[in-house]
Design a protein around this motif. Structure first.
Motif, PDB file in Angstrom:
ATOM      1  N   ALA A 102       0.828  -1.205   0.000  1.00  0.00           N
ATOM      2  CA  ALA A 102       0.000   0.000   0.000  1.00  0.00           C
ATOM      3  C   ALA A 102       0.862   1.255   0.000  1.00  0.00           C
ATOM      4  O   ALA A 102       0.600   2.204  -0.741  1.00  0.00           O
ATOM      5  CB  ALA A 102      -0.917  -0.009   1.226  1.00  0.00           C
ATOM      6  N   VAL A 103       1.899   1.251   0.811  1.00  0.00           N
ATOM      7  CA  VAL A 103       2.780   2.422   0.888  1.00  0.00           C
ATOM      8  C   VAL A 103       3.519   2.633  -0.425  1.00  0.00           C
ATOM      9  O   VAL A 103       3.600   3.758  -0.942  1.00  0.00           O
ATOM     10  CB  VAL A 103       3.766   2.270   2.065  1.00  0.00           C
ATOM     11  N   THR A 217      -5.501  -0.260   6.085  1.00  0.00           N
ATOM     12  CA  THR A 217      -4.115  -0.186   5.631  1.00  0.00           C
ATOM     13  C   THR A 217      -3.962   0.903   4.580  1.00  0.00           C
ATOM     14  O   THR A 217      -3.012   1.697   4.612  1.00  0.00           O
ATOM     15  CB  THR A 217      -3.671  -1.536   5.052  1.00  0.00           C
ATOM     16  N   ALA A 218      -4.898   0.944   3.627  1.00  0.00           N
ATOM     17  CA  ALA A 218      -4.847   1.969   2.579  1.00  0.00           C
ATOM     18  C   ALA A 218      -4.956   3.363   3.184  1.00  0.00           C
ATOM     19  O   ALA A 218      -4.293   4.306   2.735  1.00  0.00           O
ATOM     20  CB  ALA A 218      -5.963   1.732   1.566  1.00  0.00           C
ATOM     21  N   TYR A 219      -5.818   3.494   4.195  1.00  0.00           N
ATOM     22  CA  TYR A 219      -5.963   4.806   4.841  1.00  0.00           C
ATOM     23  C   TYR A 219      -4.642   5.264   5.457  1.00  0.00           C
ATOM     24  O   TYR A 219      -4.206   6.407   5.257  1.00  0.00           O
ATOM     25  CB  TYR A 219      -7.039   4.746   5.925  1.00  0.00           C
ATOM     26  N   ALA A 243      -8.265   7.051   1.266  1.00  0.00           N
ATOM     27  CA  ALA A 243      -8.049   5.599   1.299  1.00  0.00           C
ATOM     28  C   ALA A 243      -8.476   4.968  -0.021  1.00  0.00           C
ATOM     29  O   ALA A 243      -7.806   4.059  -0.541  1.00  0.00           O
ATOM     30  CB  ALA A 243      -8.826   4.991   2.460  1.00  0.00           C
ATOM     31  N   HIS A 244      -9.576   5.431  -0.606  1.00  0.00           N
ATOM     32  CA  HIS A 244     -10.036   4.893  -1.882  1.00  0.00           C
ATOM     33  C   HIS A 244      -9.050   5.213  -3.001  1.00  0.00           C
ATOM     34  O   HIS A 244      -8.871   4.403  -3.931  1.00  0.00           O
ATOM     35  CB  HIS A 244     -11.428   5.449  -2.212  1.00  0.00           C
ATOM     36  N   LEU A 249      -4.793   2.919  -6.683  1.00  0.00           N
ATOM     37  CA  LEU A 249      -3.391   2.797  -7.090  1.00  0.00           C
ATOM     38  C   LEU A 249      -2.889   1.373  -6.877  1.00  0.00           C
ATOM     39  O   LEU A 249      -2.117   0.855  -7.688  1.00  0.00           O
ATOM     40  CB  LEU A 249      -2.527   3.785  -6.295  1.00  0.00           C
ATOM     41  N   MET A 250      -3.302   0.736  -5.799  1.00  0.00           N
ATOM     42  CA  MET A 250      -2.886  -0.651  -5.555  1.00  0.00           C
ATOM     43  C   MET A 250      -3.424  -1.567  -6.657  1.00  0.00           C
ATOM     44  O   MET A 250      -2.716  -2.475  -7.135  1.00  0.00           O
ATOM     45  CB  MET A 250      -3.385  -1.113  -4.185  1.00  0.00           C
TER      46      MET A 250
END
Length: 805
Positions: A102-103, A217-219, A243-244, A249-250
């Motif tokens: 995610a990062v 996690t995305a947030y 987060a969305h 992007l993921m």
């Protein structure tokens, strides 16, 4: 022959033209190559120069943040600021893959493929910067972000970018990609004083990283871009949208499947959010709470400086700054300790949670912030500092909207006569106002009208200034000392008599603003913006000087004559004559504001109940403002100032602090050459000694021997005070201080009510309190209040005032 000659001669010219064009092209290419080579060499030298100026590469700084150090005016270390909560560090080997995915998706998807600088992203960013301006788009890798946060600032310059690239190269020579990513995840800022993704996971969701769902996690991966904006406690919708974006992007980078994406998009990110009130949210509290109010001012001032305004405050304070302030640490500790001390007050209501007090102390000459209290038991919560909260200021506005402008523009003498009345209808309004004692005192001097805080003379003076000096003269005078009335939404604001008496919606100012304004009187008419920071030294040794605003606000004769009149506040019949200030050359003004008629009736409050009480005063050495008030309205005056002892609460506090911190060096305010003494102890602007008239007739008195002195109006008032007071409780027990520190004067005062009124369109009136002198030698004196003929306007409650601030 001629014809052949012409044809044959034309061919060589054509061939020569081809060779010429070819030669030109070659020359252009050579020149371009040469220019490119020169630029390359020059760029290399420039890069080398900038790199040589880069901060020293420090492994220690890569490990932990360096707390900011706070020094006082004597360069003594006062405290250190350790930012945020205790950090929970992660080990990259034990970090879940979906967390790093995610990062990387949002920050640097090719992190493990490129070097210290991603030249592919850099090229795209350069094109965007050419079209949209330098700095419009960045191309920083995670490695660059690490060195930027540890060693550099947020400024967008070529020099800083060159240093960033150089240090990033150095970092990748010393550490592996995994180690650099671990540094990043442990150092990144997540709002609310939180650093590191593991700490953030526990703070927001009370989970370890491997317990987070994909949406959470995305947030956390997307929060660091704008941590304070995307904070779920601040704006849940913005945080969810961020987060969305990360989830998109993921999916785009094929780090999650379509099924995982759809499930995460439909997951409520706030479902597991830890419930926290503002008071419970993490904050950057200093270790020493007595300095917390001052540290709050330091932080706000730091963020206004060009060097730090583009940095996150937490990052700046964790970068090893040494901050040199104007704080007198002894005075600061004493001030906050007295504010916190509930046993200082004899009355139980002043020990309750509903009572609060805020104060600001400045150096009168320089405007340096000596000490500040943001409230009782102050703790920094979302910048809520009572010293910065705007409140109705009562009669403390009279010097700025009435008497100050009258001296400044019309050169009134201190014994200028004003016609008082029992009732008065301000020009252009249907409302009527009266003095606190409902009496007509006849012709009173400006000095005595200010000393005893009469309402009608103040309003008449305000009207005279507007008529003779211009409609905007009072407002402009106030704005010159930092009391701003007009706003972007109300640039056509017109002040009324209600503002003069400090009860209007627009007459709300903070303790800091009032201290700055009054210090202008004590400083010969020069306005100084209060300043907490002298200079800052960065961890690299760079010194950043802090400068504050300083400008002439009024003529020196205005400042001195106002000061001389305000000294009368502590003299017999003055609004604070019960508070002895022996040994100090001091000037001051008191003020109170009361409740609306509706609130009084609803809560069974006495007519003289007040919710705010002020005193602002100054010596040549210090200027101090004190606000006291209640943040809740309770029945029967349980959270109100009722009675003489209670009204003077801020005055005792003011006296004890000022007498404790002053040096008693005998210094007095220097009279400028522009001021001359007339008629005994009265003052006039040089060249205008003979200028005196009544307010009603504007006539010049012919016989100066019959001019009234300060004492004469006082005697008239004493004679008129035979009528019973409207005060409900005039025999409340005194404090110990009141018993032992009684004035030596034969007469003291008792409170009655004064009130201001609102504009006729609202058919209401705002109330204000002042002191009434009494002929009873055993009675004490309190603050101003004036009942009006009209219905009072409802003022903001304390909660509303705080919320608006």
């Amino acid at each position: 022959m001629a014809q052949n000659y012409k044809r044959s001669s034309g061919k060589p010219q054509k061939k020569g033209g081809k060779r010429s064009r070819s030669s030109i092209i070659k020359r252009i290419v050579l020149w371009l190559l040469l220019i490119g080579l020169v630029m390359l060499v020059a760029g290399s030298f420039l890069f080398a120069y900038y790199a040589s100026k880069a901060p020293a590469f420090s492994e220690e700084k890569l490990k932990d943040p360096i707390p900011a150090k706070i020094y006082d005016k004597d360069d003594e270390l006062v405290t250190k600021l350790f930012e945020g909560q205790k950090r929970e560090l992660l080990d990259i080997d034990n970090t879940p893959e979906y967390v790093t995915d995610a990062v990387l998706s949002v920050e640097d998807d090719r992190f493990y493929e490129h070097g210290a600088v991603d030249f592919r992203r850099l090229g795209a960013a350069v094109l965007n910067n050419v079209t949209d301006g330098f700095g419009s788009q960045g191309a920083s890798t995670i490695t660059q972000q690490v060195v930027k946060r540890v060693f550099l600032t947020e400024e967008k310059t070529i020099a800083r970018k060159a240093q960033e690239a150089y240090l990033a190269y150095r970092l990748e020579q010393e550490y592996s990609k995994d180690e650099i990513l671990e540094m990043y995840l442990n150092k990144i800022y997540y709002s609310d004083g939180i650093y590191g993704i593991r700490t953030a996971s526990k703070y927001y969701f009370d989970k370890e990283l491997d317990e987070l769902n994909l949406a959470e996690t995305a947030y956390l991966a997307g929060l660091p871009q704008l941590p304070n904006r995307y904070n779920l406690y601040v704006d849940g919708e913005s945080g969810t949208n961020r987060a969305h974006t990360v989830l998109n992007l993921m999916l785009h980078h094929e780090r999650i499947t379509e099924e995982q994406y759809n499930e995460a998009i439909n997951t409520d990110i706030t479902a597991n959010l830890v419930s926290r009130s503002e008071e419970e949210r993490a904050s950057s509290e200093p270790e020493d709470p007595e300095y917390a109010s001052y540290i709050n001012m330091v932080k706000q001032e730091l963020q206004t400086n060009d060097k730090f305004k583009d940095m996150e405050l937490g990052e700046a304070l964790a970068s090893g700054l040494s901050i040199y302030t104007n704080m007198d640490s002894g005075v600061q500790a004493q001030l906050q300790t007295m504010v916190n001390d509930r046993d200082y007050y004899y009355n139980e209501k002043f020990k309750s949670e509903h009572f609060n007090i805020a104060s600001t102390i400045l150096d009168t000459q320089t405007g340096d912030l000596v000490a500040v209290s943001g409230g009782r038991d102050y703790r920094e919560v979302v910048m809520h500092n009572q010293a910065l909260v705007k409140k109705n200021v009562g009669s403390t506005m009279k010097p700025f909207l009435s008497y100050g402008p009258a001296i400044e523009h019309m050169k009134w003498r201190t014994d200028h006569l004003i016609e008082d009345e029992m009732e008065y209808q301000p020009e252009g309004f249907s409302n009527t106002i009266s003095n606190y004692d409902m009496q007509d005192h006849g012709e009173v001097t400006m000095r005595d009208a200010l000393r005893q805080s009469f309402n009608i003379p103040a309003v008449k003076t305000f009207e005279a200034v507007k008529e003779e000096a211009g409609e905007n003269a009072p407002e402009e005078f106030a704005e010159n000392v930092g009391l701003e009335y007009s706003t972007e939404d109300e640039d056509d604001l017109s002040l009324t008599f209600n503002d003069v008496l400090g009860g209007g919606d627009h007459s709300q100012f903070s303790p800091l603003e009032m201290a700055q304004a009054y210090a202008s009187f004590g400083n010969g008419g020069t306005y100084n913006e209060a300043q907490s920071i002298r200079y800052v030294v960065t961890d690299e040794g760079e010194t950043i000087e802090f400068e504050s605003e300083s400008e002439k606000a009024m003529e020196d004769y205005t400042a001195y004559m106002m000061t001389d009149m305000l000294k009368g506040t502590f003299e017999p019949y003055g609004s604070a004559d019960f508070i002895p200030m022996n040994g100090l050359n001091i000037a001051a003004k008191t003020g109170t504001t009361s409740y609306s008629k509706e609130l009084r009736e609803e809560n069974n409050l006495p007519d003289n109940a007040a919710k705010d009480a002020w005193i602002v005063g100054y010596t040549p050495e210090y200027t101090m403002s004190v606000w006291t008030g209640f943040n809740k309205t309770l029945e029967n005056g349980e959270a109100s100032f009722v009675g003489q002892d209670e009204h003077i609460t801020p005055q005792w506090f003011f006296r004890d602090i000022m007498q404790s911190i002053s040096t008693y060096n005998g210094q007095d305010f220097a009279r400028p050459d522009s001021v001359v003494q007339v008629n005994g102890n009265e003052l006039a602007v040089q060249g205008n000694e003979g200028l005196q008239s009544t307010e009603t007739g504007r006539r010049q008195q012919q016989n100066t021997e019959t001019e009234k002195t300060v004492e004469e109006p006082s005697q008239v008032i004493t004679e008129s005070e035979e009528e019973p007071s409207t005060q409900e409780n005039t025999t409340e027990p005194s404090t110990q201080e009141e018993t032992t520190e009684e004035p030596t004067e034969e007469t003291t005062s008792e409170p009655v009510q004064e009130e201001t009124t609102e504009e006729p369109t609202q058919e209401e009136a705002t109330e204000e309190r002042t002191e009434e002198p009494t002929s009873e030698p055993t009675e004490e004196q309190t603050e101003e209040a004036a009942p009006s003929v009209e219905e009072p306007v409802e003022e903001q409650t304390e909660e509303e005032t705080d919320e608006a601030a």
